[in-house]
Design a protein around this motif. Structure first.
Motif, PDB file in Angstrom:
ATOM      1  N   SER A 102     -98.335 -70.236 -65.265  1.00 45.28           N
ATOM      2  CA  SER A 102     -99.332 -70.719 -64.531  1.00 45.28           C
ATOM      3  C   SER A 102     -99.256 -69.940 -63.022  1.00 45.28           C
ATOM      4  N   VAL A 103     -98.003 -70.029 -62.440  1.00 45.19           N
ATOM      5  CA  VAL A 103     -97.594 -69.374 -61.143  1.00 45.19           C
ATOM      6  C   VAL A 103     -97.495 -67.827 -61.318  1.00 45.19           C
ATOM      7  N   ALA A 104     -97.414 -67.292 -62.561  1.00 47.39           N
ATOM      8  CA  ALA A 104     -97.616 -65.723 -62.534  1.00 47.39           C
ATOM      9  C   ALA A 104     -99.242 -65.512 -62.549  1.00 47.39           C
ATOM     10  N   ALA A 105     -99.724 -66.417 -63.121  1.00 49.54           N
ATOM     11  CA  ALA A 105    -101.174 -65.988 -63.325  1.00 49.54           C
ATOM     12  C   ALA A 105    -102.090 -66.224 -61.835  1.00 49.54           C
ATOM     13  N   ILE A 106    -101.475 -67.335 -61.074  1.00 49.10           N
ATOM     14  CA  ILE A 106    -101.978 -67.378 -59.830  1.00 49.10           C
ATOM     15  C   ILE A 106    -101.635 -66.249 -58.578  1.00 49.10           C
ATOM     16  N   ALA A 107    -100.221 -65.960 -58.842  1.00 48.02           N
ATOM     17  CA  ALA A 107     -99.599 -65.161 -57.974  1.00 48.02           C
ATOM     18  C   ALA A 107    -100.222 -63.572 -58.213  1.00 48.02           C
ATOM     19  N   GLY A 108    -100.481 -63.317 -59.450  1.00 47.77           N
ATOM     20  CA  GLY A 108    -100.954 -62.074 -59.936  1.00 47.77           C
ATOM     21  C   GLY A 108    -102.212 -62.104 -59.412  1.00 47.77           C
ATOM     22  N   ASP A 109    -103.208 -62.954 -59.306  1.00 48.95           N
ATOM     23  CA  ASP A 109    -104.323 -62.974 -58.831  1.00 48.95           C
ATOM     24  C   ASP A 109    -104.381 -62.799 -57.117  1.00 48.95           C
ATOM     25  N   GLU A 110    -103.412 -63.029 -56.629  1.00 42.33           N
ATOM     26  CA  GLU A 110    -103.163 -63.048 -55.295  1.00 42.33           C
ATOM     27  C   GLU A 110    -102.313 -61.687 -54.933  1.00 42.33           C
ATOM     28  N   VAL A 111    -102.016 -60.976 -56.074  1.00 42.24           N
ATOM     29  CA  VAL A 111    -101.019 -59.624 -55.994  1.00 42.24           C
ATOM     30  C   VAL A 111    -100.011 -60.086 -54.958  1.00 42.24           C
ATOM     31  N   LYS A 112     -99.085 -61.094 -55.474  1.00 41.92           N
ATOM     32  CA  LYS A 112     -97.946 -61.521 -54.498  1.00 41.92           C
ATOM     33  C   LYS A 112     -96.848 -61.410 -55.742  1.00 41.92           C
TER      34      LYS A 112
END
Length: 468
Positions: free
Chosen positions: A224-234
């Motif tokens: 979950s965290v990886a998907a959200i951060a990936g979407d935000e390029v973080k």
């Protein structure tokens, strides 16, 4: 009117008793904390490294002084034996001092050999390390101090500031950590605890003021965290589950291997990502190892974690025990043999206890073969060759660490080359230390904590090129 945020509760896993309840931060409270962190970073990033080191030493001194008190808090919140809780506090202070003493050298500018850059047209080239900013840490309950400190010490020494979203069942430990850094003299906002539920994490990850995130926890949480951060390029660092192999070969000291295997399996009541879980034993020493290991597991003292003599306390949550029971029961129904344990211990009805358990005859068709058993349950495998040992060890979706017991140099070379894990510990159990990197591969996550590698994870690695 928006609904009130949920409360966070400390429940003593040894008794099921509710100890303390805390109100979660509402949206305005989170905003104030985030704004404070952003303001703190702009000043803290410019603080000289020797000043950061002085503050970190001060935090370590305070933690050493507070050790007995915070150890008791950890034990009441998540059930680890009190002796292990005190050791955890001491380990955290040690790691703080290590970073205070080594960060300056690890963050020093790197200057390439002039011969290597003559064709670039530069008079000078250097690589500098600069902090990223506000780093969000989503941390678990199983090592409620250590998991946080191994992020916070390098992040703060690099000049970042931290926001901690700790597990909801350890709010007292989470609040202690914020207070520790405040008392050590850190400027307001450098390290703050957010008493929030998991539902508030996405909003923080998507906020442009949060530069990066680190998570230690379950595979679903990491996804979950990886998907959200990936979407935000973080940038993210993830340390997720593990199902570490413990391989025992004929040339090993079997008696010592069996003795260490018990600690490797039941440390922290078996609730450790780097605990050995799958014991892969060569057929020539299988019977000897199994007899020694099973008997030692059978006689472990299970009980009140505040009792100095207790070796295994309760699981941290009622749900965690239920999930462990499901794995064991499914394996037994599918043909696994219970050599010891496999039930709730009699005479301890109130807490979330589970007997140290050894299962033999485990097959790849069983859930426990592929899923992480987060509790004091060991699975045994008999193998005939090095090739088979490597194959069984790698037959897991995880790759956090591994243990190998052998005195054969060729076998050591083979295992260190072919085991797919973030660490290979030969003739000893997996442990984390501030001087060497920690992390995994496959579904155990990515990135590294500790050592210089962990320090650099949340740095902007900047090339500075200077022309004539």
């Amino acid at each position: 009117m928006s609904p009130a945020p949920p409360s966070l509760t400390t429940v003593n896993p040894a008794t099921g008793e509710r100890v303390a309840v805390f109100d979660a931060l509402d949206a305005d409270g989170v905003e104030r904390k985030l704004a404070t962190a952003v303001a703190a970073f702009e000043a803290f990033r410019l603080l000289p490294s020797y000043e950061r080191a002085r503050l970190m030493h001060s935090a370590a001194d305070l933690l050493d002084h507070d050790g007995p008190q915070i150890a008791r808090v950890m034990t009441v919140e998540m059930g680890k034996p009190i002796t292990q809780a005190r050791a955890e506090a001491a380990k955290c202070a040690k790691a703080m001092r290590w970073y205070a003493e080594h960060a300056d050298a690890l963050l020093a500018d790197e200057v390439p050999d002039p011969v290597d850059v003559t064709d670039s047209g530069a008079v000078g080239v250097r690589v500098v390390y600069r902090p990223l900013g506000v780093v969000l840490a989503v941390m678990p309950w199983n090592f409620p101090l250590w998991q946080v400190v191994r992020f916070a010490a390098p992040a703060l020494m690099a000049g970042n500031v931290g926001l901690l979203k700790h597990a909801s069942n350890v709010p007292q430990t989470a609040l202690y950590l914020e207070d520790l850094f405040r008392r050590a003299g850190y400027p307001q906002g450098c390290f703050q605890t957010l008493l929030i539920g998991s539902g508030a994490v996405e909003g923080l990850l998507r906020d442009p003021r949060v530069a990066a995130a680190t998570l230690t926890g379950s595979e679903p949480a990491g996804r979950s965290v990886a998907a959200i951060a990936g979407d935000e390029v973080k940038k993210t660092v993830l340390e997720l589950g593990g199902s570490d192999p413990f391989v025992v070969m004929p040339s090993s000291d079997v008696e010592r291997a069996a003795r260490v295997a018990v600690t490797a399996r039941v440390q922290n009541n078996g609730q450790s990502c780097i605990a050995a879980k799958r014991f892969i034993v060569h057929e020539d020493v299988y019977d000897e190892f199994t007899d020694r290991f099973t008997e030692a597991m059978r006689v472990l003292r299970v009980g009140d974690p505040l009792d100095e003599a207790t070796e295994v306390g309760p699981l941290a949550t009622e749900r965690g025990r239920a999930e462990l029971e499901e794995l064991v029961d499914e394996a037994v129904e599918s043909g696994a043999t219970v050599l010891c344990g496999g039930r709730r211990p009699p005479g301890l009805p109130d807490g979330w206890y589970y007997e140290p358990t050894v299962l033999a005859d485990v097959t790849p068709q069983m859930r426990i073969h592929h899923e992480e058993a987060f509790g004091p349950v060991a699975t045994l495998y008999r193998v005939a060759t090095v090739d088979e040992a490597v194959a069984v060890a790698n037959d897991t979706p995880f790759g956090l660490s591994s243990n190998v017991w052998t005195r054969d140099a060729s076998e050591i070379a083979r295992f260190t080359r072919d085991l797919r894990a973030g660490g290979v510990f030969v003739n000893g159990m997996t442990a984390s230390h501030p001087a060497f990197p920690f992390g995994g591969v496959k579904r155990s996550g990515y990135g590294r904590e500790l050592s210089g590698h962990g320090l650099h994870e949340f740095c902007n690695i900047t090339t500075v090129w200077q022309g004539p």
